[in-house]
Design an enzyme around this catalytic site. Structure first.
Site, PDB file in Angstrom:
ATOM      1  N   LYS A  65      55.067  39.340  33.273  1.00  0.00           N
ATOM      2  CA  LYS A  65      54.044  38.307  33.365  1.00  0.00           C
ATOM      3  C   LYS A  65      52.787  38.424  33.305  1.00  0.00           C
ATOM      4  O   LYS A  65      51.682  38.108  32.480  1.00  0.00           O
ATOM      5  CB  LYS A  65      54.177  37.529  34.727  1.00  0.00           C
ATOM      6  CG  LYS A  65      53.122  36.602  35.335  1.00  0.00           C
ATOM      7  CD  LYS A  65      53.091  35.733  36.601  1.00  0.00           C
ATOM      8  CE  LYS A  65      52.980  36.738  37.641  1.00  0.00           C
ATOM      9  NZ  LYS A  65      51.276  36.865  37.992  1.00  0.00           N
ATOM     10  N   ASN A  66      52.451  39.841  33.962  1.00  0.00           N
ATOM     11  CA  ASN A  66      51.048  40.373  33.992  1.00  0.00           C
ATOM     12  C   ASN A  66      50.600  41.031  32.645  1.00  0.00           C
ATOM     13  O   ASN A  66      49.493  41.654  32.739  1.00  0.00           O
ATOM     14  CB  ASN A  66      50.868  41.098  35.357  1.00  0.00           C
ATOM     15  CG  ASN A  66      50.743  40.235  36.441  1.00  0.00           C
ATOM     16  OD1 ASN A  66      50.884  38.912  36.481  1.00  0.00           O
ATOM     17  ND2 ASN A  66      50.923  40.836  37.857  1.00  0.00           N
ATOM     18  N   CYS A  96      42.094  32.329  46.568  1.00  0.00           N
ATOM     19  CA  CYS A  96      43.657  31.950  46.356  1.00  0.00           C
ATOM     20  C   CYS A  96      44.046  32.525  47.874  1.00  0.00           C
ATOM     21  O   CYS A  96      43.509  33.263  48.749  1.00  0.00           O
ATOM     22  CB  CYS A  96      44.172  32.680  45.319  1.00  0.00           C
ATOM     23  SG  CYS A  96      44.697  34.228  45.561  1.00  0.00           S
ATOM     24  N   ARG A 131      38.997  37.073  46.023  1.00  0.00           N
ATOM     25  CA  ARG A 131      39.155  37.587  44.569  1.00  0.00           C
ATOM     26  C   ARG A 131      37.981  37.260  43.754  1.00  0.00           C
ATOM     27  O   ARG A 131      38.007  36.173  42.609  1.00  0.00           O
ATOM     28  CB  ARG A 131      40.418  36.940  43.982  1.00  0.00           C
ATOM     29  CG  ARG A 131      41.600  37.413  44.801  1.00  0.00           C
ATOM     30  CD  ARG A 131      42.940  36.965  44.438  1.00  0.00           C
ATOM     31  NE  ARG A 131      43.320  37.618  43.088  1.00  0.00           N
ATOM     32  CZ  ARG A 131      44.268  37.160  42.460  1.00  0.00           C
ATOM     33  NH1 ARG A 131      45.206  36.246  42.874  1.00  0.00           N
ATOM     34  NH2 ARG A 131      44.568  37.949  41.460  1.00  0.00           N
ATOM     35  N   ASP A 139      32.871  39.379  40.163  1.00  0.00           N
ATOM     36  CA  ASP A 139      31.425  39.867  40.084  1.00  0.00           C
ATOM     37  C   ASP A 139      31.605  41.235  38.927  1.00  0.00           C
ATOM     38  O   ASP A 139      30.648  41.447  38.046  1.00  0.00           O
ATOM     39  CB  ASP A 139      30.903  40.420  41.163  1.00  0.00           C
ATOM     40  CG  ASP A 139      31.864  41.262  42.000  1.00  0.00           C
ATOM     41  OD1 ASP A 139      33.106  41.039  42.120  1.00  0.00           O
ATOM     42  OD2 ASP A 139      31.425  42.372  42.290  1.00  0.00           O
ATOM     43  N   LEU A 140      32.605  41.906  39.053  1.00  0.00           N
ATOM     44  CA  LEU A 140      32.861  43.038  38.133  1.00  0.00           C
ATOM     45  C   LEU A 140      32.903  42.653  36.845  1.00  0.00           C
ATOM     46  O   LEU A 140      32.325  43.188  35.861  1.00  0.00           O
ATOM     47  CB  LEU A 140      34.145  43.942  38.484  1.00  0.00           C
ATOM     48  CG  LEU A 140      34.003  44.631  40.081  1.00  0.00           C
ATOM     49  CD1 LEU A 140      35.317  45.149  40.133  1.00  0.00           C
ATOM     50  CD2 LEU A 140      33.056  45.656  40.370  1.00  0.00           C
ATOM     51  N   ASP A 194      51.756  44.385  44.496  1.00  0.00           N
ATOM     52  CA  ASP A 194      52.571  43.118  44.137  1.00  0.00           C
ATOM     53  C   ASP A 194      54.233  43.683  44.827  1.00  0.00           C
ATOM     54  O   ASP A 194      54.860  42.546  44.682  1.00  0.00           O
ATOM     55  CB  ASP A 194      52.560  42.850  42.653  1.00  0.00           C
ATOM     56  CG  ASP A 194      51.508  42.469  42.165  1.00  0.00           C
ATOM     57  OD1 ASP A 194      51.100  42.387  40.936  1.00  0.00           O
ATOM     58  OD2 ASP A 194      50.460  42.115  42.816  1.00  0.00           O
ATOM     59  N   ILE A 220      44.348  46.491  48.768  1.00  0.00           N
ATOM     60  CA  ILE A 220      44.058  45.896  47.500  1.00  0.00           C
ATOM     61  C   ILE A 220      43.387  44.430  47.832  1.00  0.00           C
ATOM     62  O   ILE A 220      42.359  44.213  47.621  1.00  0.00           O
ATOM     63  CB  ILE A 220      44.863  45.684  46.500  1.00  0.00           C
ATOM     64  CG1 ILE A 220      45.484  47.253  46.193  1.00  0.00           C
ATOM     65  CG2 ILE A 220      44.267  45.109  45.202  1.00  0.00           C
ATOM     66  CD1 ILE A 220      44.623  48.229  45.539  1.00  0.00           C
ATOM     67  N   ARG A 267      56.195  30.639  39.288  1.00  0.00           N
ATOM     68  CA  ARG A 267      55.052  31.265  38.699  1.00  0.00           C
ATOM     69  C   ARG A 267      55.379  32.548  37.979  1.00  0.00           C
ATOM     70  O   ARG A 267      54.921  32.971  36.889  1.00  0.00           O
ATOM     71  CB  ARG A 267      53.866  31.334  39.307  1.00  0.00           C
ATOM     72  CG  ARG A 267      53.495  30.090  40.297  1.00  0.00           C
ATOM     73  CD  ARG A 267      51.995  30.371  40.647  1.00  0.00           C
ATOM     74  NE  ARG A 267      51.070  30.946  39.801  1.00  0.00           N
ATOM     75  CZ  ARG A 267      49.792  31.256  40.321  1.00  0.00           C
ATOM     76  NH1 ARG A 267      49.302  30.746  41.253  1.00  0.00           N
ATOM     77  NH2 ARG A 267      48.919  31.536  39.164  1.00  0.00           N
TER      78      ARG A 267
HETATM   79  C1  EPZ Z   1      45.964  41.543  38.873  1.00  0.00           C
HETATM   80  O1  EPZ Z   1      45.051  40.504  39.576  1.00  0.00           O
HETATM   81  C2  EPZ Z   1      47.486  40.953  38.830  1.00  0.00           C
HETATM   82  N1  EPZ Z   1      47.244  39.777  38.162  1.00  0.00           N
HETATM   83  C3  EPZ Z   1      47.754  40.800  40.411  1.00  0.00           C
HETATM   84  O2  EPZ Z   1      49.160  40.280  40.428  1.00  0.00           O
HETATM   85  C4  EPZ Z   1      47.708  42.110  41.183  1.00  0.00           C
HETATM   86  O3  EPZ Z   1      48.008  41.825  42.513  1.00  0.00           O
HETATM   87  C5  EPZ Z   1      46.449  42.729  40.928  1.00  0.00           C
HETATM   88  O4  EPZ Z   1      45.871  42.543  39.591  1.00  0.00           O
HETATM   89  C6  EPZ Z   1      46.327  44.085  41.449  1.00  0.00           C
HETATM   90  O5  EPZ Z   1      47.204  44.912  40.979  1.00  0.00           O
HETATM   91  C7  EPZ Z   1      47.381  39.657  36.982  1.00  0.00           C
HETATM   92  O6  EPZ Z   1      47.387  40.565  36.291  1.00  0.00           O
HETATM   93  C8  EPZ Z   1      47.547  38.252  36.248  1.00  0.00           C
HETATM   94  P1  EPZ Z   1      42.393  43.096  40.434  1.00  0.00           P
HETATM   95  P2  EPZ Z   1      43.369  40.806  39.243  1.00  0.00           P
HETATM   96  O7  EPZ Z   1      40.980  42.556  39.668  1.00  0.00           O
HETATM   97  O8  EPZ Z   1      43.154  41.471  38.104  1.00  0.00           O
HETATM   98  C9  EPZ Z   1      38.535  42.804  43.760  1.00  0.00           C
HETATM   99  C10 EPZ Z   1      50.827  38.780  40.897  1.00  0.00           C
HETATM  100  O9  EPZ Z   1      51.500  38.732  42.228  1.00  0.00           O
HETATM  101  N2  EPZ Z   1      37.837  42.475  42.545  1.00  0.00           N
HETATM  102  O10 EPZ Z   1      42.785  44.424  40.121  1.00  0.00           O
HETATM  103  O11 EPZ Z   1      42.919  39.484  39.993  1.00  0.00           O
HETATM  104  C11 EPZ Z   1      39.681  41.940  44.229  1.00  0.00           C
HETATM  105  O12 EPZ Z   1      39.383  40.980  45.119  1.00  0.00           O
HETATM  106  C12 EPZ Z   1      49.385  38.908  40.775  1.00  0.00           C
HETATM  107  O13 EPZ Z   1      51.361  39.087  40.045  1.00  0.00           O
HETATM  108  C13 EPZ Z   1      36.445  42.417  42.911  1.00  0.00           C
HETATM  109  O14 EPZ Z   1      35.887  42.591  43.958  1.00  0.00           O
HETATM  110  O15 EPZ Z   1      43.141  41.885  40.562  1.00  0.00           O
HETATM  111  C14 EPZ Z   1      40.798  42.770  44.767  1.00  0.00           C
HETATM  112  O16 EPZ Z   1      40.384  42.976  46.202  1.00  0.00           O
HETATM  113  C15 EPZ Z   1      48.754  38.654  42.316  1.00  0.00           C
HETATM  114  N3  EPZ Z   1      35.375  41.912  41.797  1.00  0.00           N
HETATM  115  C16 EPZ Z   1      40.689  44.036  44.101  1.00  0.00           C
HETATM  116  O17 EPZ Z   1      39.279  44.092  43.339  1.00  0.00           O
HETATM  117  C17 EPZ Z   1      36.184  41.583  40.822  1.00  0.00           C
HETATM  118  O18 EPZ Z   1      35.297  41.156  39.834  1.00  0.00           O
HETATM  119  C18 EPZ Z   1      41.742  44.132  42.763  1.00  0.00           C
HETATM  120  O19 EPZ Z   1      41.731  43.014  42.058  1.00  0.00           O
HETATM  121  C19 EPZ Z   1      37.563  41.671  40.408  1.00  0.00           C
HETATM  122  C20 EPZ Z   1      38.356  42.145  41.491  1.00  0.00           C
END
Ligand code: EPZ
Length: 430
Positions: A22-23, A119, A124, A127-128, A308, A330, A400
């Site tokens: 999915k991801n 969520c 989530r 900003d990055l 995950d 995370i 999902r």
């Molecule tokens: C991806 O989410 C996955 N989703 C998530 O899978 C997965 O848990 C996550 O990566 C971590 O591996 C998809 O790929 C569709 P992140 P993502 O940006 O990209 C913080 C599932 O169950 N952050 O790596 O949203 C954030 O809050 C889902 O399949 C910022 O602070 O995750 C988190 O604490 C759930 N600012 C950490 O970084 C930002 O701009 C990692 O988030 C972006 C993220």
């Protein structure tokens, strides 16, 4: 709303086909926006999130088919994009919608994307993503819950130092950089297998990318990308979820298509818990004969233990001998499954970002509620080993990320059925 009923206690024996990730599929679908030629994706899982992404892209003007036939292939054609807005009603249901931002900005110089909001598992922020796009010359304005992004001429290559490792931010910027003017270097990039899969597809579309699979990715922008045909990698989280289901039931299951090289941290933890995991010609074999031993787990960005898989491991460890400590690093609120597992007799205490799990021997079936995608599958795993009947509510969370879950588990002997909302109304009425 559909429910799933499980009668626990049957060891799972047999083989389970693992679907496409999915991801990986979700960002790959948004990559279609980067070209006016056709992108064909194979091995796309048929999931609710894929349908949501398809609907989002269609309202931008992408013509596409949903995954068809055995090969689960879908073709996407973004030659007639006529709308640059990703609306709140779609984005709020699936955060990955924000991945259209980079491609739309890179190819069309403008995009209006709803802020995703939080969520169940955390705030989530994005900003990055936004800081990196500004570093590439984008003007970002946040107004009435939307990101208004535009760039006068073309995004410019830049050196991006991500303060935190972010899968989504890495994917958004990787795609945007492919059409930017000049070179972009991403430092502290995420290196999940799904990001590598996206990068290989972008290369097949004509992108110039170095450092795939490392934390430093260099992209040299090109004028345009062309079409390609790409096969989505197997879903390592689905494979890990079914491995936990096989283990907790004392079963013996072959995960067809699973790739051990994407699951080293998970395999290490399974083996430390006394579960045998071996590579086969067709994938991975998971066998659990003896007792499961308590272990400690700390989630981390890839190649560390995936967040995950945290909920699934907690279900498994709740029947282990001895105590286990799980630390979630995370997301700030990824323990929604704990009160539900506790209803089934699990002995889990959460202190801040850590949870102490004491082996509870046997779990007992109960009525429980799914709260988010991975929490819902942890309830299925627990129910497969619990004594008696478990009824899981709100299984739309499960749909999902897991394709044909009841069918796949049923093939290995699980006593599992889906009660559709029509059926339950009839039952209640009877
Ligand atoms: C991806 O989410 C996955 N989703 C998530 O899978 C997965 O848990 C996550 O990566 C971590 O591996 C998809 O790929 C569709 P992140 P993502 O940006 O990209 C913080 C599932 O169950 N952050 O790596 O949203 C954030 O809050 C889902 O399949 C910022 O602070 O995750 C988190 O604490 C759930 N600012 C950490 O970084 C930002 O701009 C990692 O988030 C972006 C993220």
């Amino acid at each position: 709303m559909d429910k799933i009923r499980i009668i626990g206690g049957t060891p799972l024996v047999g083989s389970i086909p693992i679907s496409g990730a999915k991801n990986a599929a979700l960002p790959l679908m948004t990559a279609a926006l980067l070209t006016d030629e056709k992108l064909v994706l194979s091995n796309v899982p048929y999931l609710a999130d894929i349908v949501t992404m398809a609907n989002l892209l269609a309202q931008h003007g992408v013509s596409l088919s949903l995954p068809q036939g055995k090969g689960r292939s879908m073709s996407l054609d973004a030659s007639n994009i006529n709308n640059l807005t990703a609306p709140y009603e779609v984005v709020r249901t699936m955060r990955a919608s924000v991945l259209v931002l980079g491609p739309l900005l890179a190819r069309f110089g403008a995009a209006k994307v709803s802020l995703p909001g939080g969520c169940a598992i955390g705030t989530r922020p994005i900003d990055l993503h936004l800081k990196a796009l500004e570093a590439m010359g984008a003007e970002i304005d946040l107004q009435d819950g939307y990101i208004h992004a535009k760039v006068a001429s073309r995004l410019k290559g830049a050196v991006i130092n991500f303060e935190k490792i972010s899968v989504g931010a890495t994917e958004n910027i990787l795609m945007a950089a492919c059409l930017a003017e000049g070179k972009t270097v991403l430092h502290n990039a995420a290196c999940e297998p799904e990001i590598c899969d996206l990068a290989y597809c972008l290369q097949a579309m004509g992108a110039e990318i170095q450092g795939i699979g490392t934390d430093t990715i260099t992209v040299t922008g090109v004028e345009a990308l062309h079409g390609a045909h790409h096969t989505v990698i197997a879903d390592r989280i689905e494979a890990g979820s079914f491995a936990a289901a096989a283990a907790i039931t004392g079963g013996d299951v072959e995960l067809l298509g699973a790739r051990a090289e994407h699951m080293t941290a998970v395999i290490e933890k399974f083996e430390a818990a006394g579960i045998s995991v071996s590579e086969t010609a067709r994938g991975l074999r998971v066998k659990c004969e003896g007792r499961i031993q308590g272990i400690d787990i700390m989630t981390a960005p890839y190649p560390g233990f995936p967040t995950d898989m945290q909920a699934q491991m907690m279900a498994l460890l709740s029947v282990a001998d001895g105590a286990s400590m799980v630390t979630e690093t995370i997301f700030e609120n990824r323990y929604m499954h704990v009160p539900e597992l506790t209803r089934m007799g699990a002995n889990i205490v959460v202190h801040g970002s850590s949870a102490m799990i004491r082996g509870a021997g046997k779990l007992r079936g109960a009525e429980v509620m799914a709260t988010d995608l991975r929490a819902s599958v942890s309830l299925v795993i627990a129910a497969l080993a619990a004594e008696g009947e478990t009824l899981i509510h709100r299984v739309y969370h499960l749909d999902r990320g897991y394709e044909r879950l009841e069918e796949k588990l049923g093939l290995c002997g699980a006593n599992i059925e889906r009660i559709t909302s029509r059926q339950s109304i009839k039952t209640e009425a009877a």
